[in-house]
Design a protein around this motif. Structure first.
Motif, PDB file in Angstrom:
ATOM      1  N   SER A 143       0.693  -0.946  -0.220  1.00  0.00           N
ATOM      2  CA  SER A 143      -0.096   0.043  -0.080  1.00  0.00           C
ATOM      3  C   SER A 143       0.903   1.153  -0.048  1.00  0.00           C
ATOM      4  CB  SER A 143      -1.131   0.023   1.116  1.00  0.00           C
ATOM      5  OG  SER A 143      -0.268   0.048   2.481  1.00  0.00           O
ATOM      6  N   HIS A 152       1.222   5.213  -7.836  1.00  0.00           N
ATOM      7  CA  HIS A 152      -0.403   5.344  -8.220  1.00  0.00           C
ATOM      8  C   HIS A 152      -0.618   5.190  -6.991  1.00  0.00           C
ATOM      9  CE1 HIS A 152       0.985   4.172 -12.303  1.00  0.00           C
ATOM     10  NE2 HIS A 152       2.363   3.607 -11.734  1.00  0.00           N
ATOM     11  N   PRO A 153      -1.542   6.483  -6.341  1.00  0.00           N
ATOM     12  CA  PRO A 153      -2.013   6.377  -5.195  1.00  0.00           C
ATOM     13  C   PRO A 153      -3.243   5.968  -5.158  1.00  0.00           C
ATOM     14  CG  PRO A 153      -2.697   8.620  -6.079  1.00  0.00           C
ATOM     15  CD  PRO A 153      -1.506   7.739  -7.095  1.00  0.00           C
ATOM     16  N   GLY A 154      -3.596   5.277  -5.935  1.00  0.00           N
ATOM     17  CA  GLY A 154      -5.128   4.634  -6.502  1.00  0.00           C
ATOM     18  C   GLY A 154      -4.703   3.167  -5.444  1.00  0.00           C
ATOM     19  N   LEU A 155      -3.275   1.998  -5.621  1.00  0.00           N
ATOM     20  CA  LEU A 155      -2.605   1.531  -5.316  1.00  0.00           C
ATOM     21  C   LEU A 155      -3.396   1.283  -4.213  1.00  0.00           C
ATOM     22  CD1 LEU A 155      -0.508   0.416  -7.836  1.00  0.00           C
ATOM     23  CD2 LEU A 155      -2.688  -0.877  -8.286  1.00  0.00           C
ATOM     24  N   LYS A 156      -3.210   2.677  -3.290  1.00  0.00           N
ATOM     25  CA  LYS A 156      -2.984   2.361  -1.937  1.00  0.00           C
ATOM     26  C   LYS A 156      -4.332   2.316  -1.354  1.00  0.00           C
ATOM     27  CE  LYS A 156      -1.924   5.072   2.345  1.00  0.00           C
ATOM     28  NZ  LYS A 156      -1.762   6.609   2.403  1.00  0.00           N
ATOM     29  N   ILE A 157      -4.984   2.526  -2.011  1.00  0.00           N
ATOM     30  CA  ILE A 157      -6.326   2.539  -1.742  1.00  0.00           C
ATOM     31  C   ILE A 157      -7.079   0.843  -1.913  1.00  0.00           C
ATOM     32  CG2 ILE A 157      -8.738   2.817  -1.832  1.00  0.00           C
ATOM     33  CD1 ILE A 157      -7.901   6.089  -2.353  1.00  0.00           C
ATOM     34  N   LEU A 158      -6.236   0.482  -3.371  1.00  0.00           N
ATOM     35  CA  LEU A 158      -7.058  -1.044  -3.405  1.00  0.00           C
ATOM     36  C   LEU A 158      -6.252  -1.930  -2.039  1.00  0.00           C
ATOM     37  CD1 LEU A 158      -7.644  -3.279  -5.497  1.00  0.00           C
ATOM     38  CD2 LEU A 158      -6.093  -2.890  -6.294  1.00  0.00           C
TER      39      LEU A 158
END
Length: 251
Positions: A109, A115-121
């Motif tokens: 994360s 890729h900030p979206g990967l942190k949420i994913l």
């Protein structure tokens, strides 16, 4: 006749004893020291050491983490071979799986800041993994099942296949871990020609394992939904029973 009875029933005749495949030094009635649980402790030690190397030495971390995952299959085999299947061992195994995967997802994360979206994913996947397994374990316990793997086809055909077919279970769990490990390795910059040489293999492993990893998340979601349904049904039955008892008392 009396002498014959003494010979037949006397202490001189040795009773037949079932052979124990375990060496003498491993034979114990202490559940904590059963062979599968000893393997479980080794998994915890290896996984813990891998966390130390996770941010600084990806190769060492991957080896330690991988051996810990391989032992996950070995402890189940040992439990069946030595007839040492226990509820403590089953819970220890599942908790170790959840903790090791969670730690890896926590690292991922933060491993791709571009890729900030990967942190949420990854945070979502971590939450889904913990929530689905906790709810499933609790639901099966409330249902009175002997194991969290005792899922019948009426409850869920997908979960029944997942938990009763060892090949399916191993494939999904192994591919799930391999995908996350490959993403972990890809998060590091290339410091050497040796890593550059195996980089295509790591990327290939990430692509190949992605569909199965995605399927594992679907299974987690189904598991959580079915667990919620089971708990709601148990609640409804309890409330109906309480309502009937209250009605009988009033009469």
């Amino acid at each position: 006749m009396a002498s014959q009875k003494v010979v037949a029933n006397g202490s001189s005749t040795k009773p037949h004893s079932q052979s124990n495949p375990l060496p003498r030094w491993l034979r114990t009635n202490n559940v904590y020291l059963f062979v599968p649980n000893l393997i479980g402790y080794a998994r915890i030690v290896l996984a813990s050491i891998s966390l130390v190397y996770m941010p600084i030495h990806p190769l060492t971390c991957t080896i330690l983490y991988g051996v810990s995952c391989i032992l996950d299959a070995l402890d189940g085999y040992a439990a069946r071979k030595f007839s040492q299947s226990t509820k403590f061992g089953a819970v220890l195994d599942m908790v170790t799986d959840r903790c090791t995967t969670s730690c890896l997802l926590m690292f991922l994360s933060a491993a791709y800041p571009e890729h900030p979206g990967l942190k949420i994913l990854f945070q979502f996947l971590l939450s889904l993994d913990l929530a689905s397994h906790y709810m499933h374990m609790y639901a099966m316990m409330e249902k009175g099942a002997g194991s969290h793997k005792s899922v019948d086809r009426e409850q869920s055909k997908i979960l029944n296949l997942y938990y009763t077919n060892k090949t399916v279970l191993f494939t999904f769990c192994a591919a799930n871990e391999l995908h996350f490990v490959s993403l972990y390795l890809l998060s590091f910059p290339s410091p050497s020609a040796a890593r550059d040489a195996i980089l295509p293999f790591i990327k290939g492993m990430a692509y190949v394992t992605f569909p199965i990893c995605f399927g594992k998340q679907i299974i987690n979601f189904v598991q959580m939904a079915r667990a919620a349904e089971t708990l709601v049904n148990i609640d409804n039955e309890s409330r109906q029973l309480a309502h009937q008892l209250n009605g009988e008392k009033k009469e």
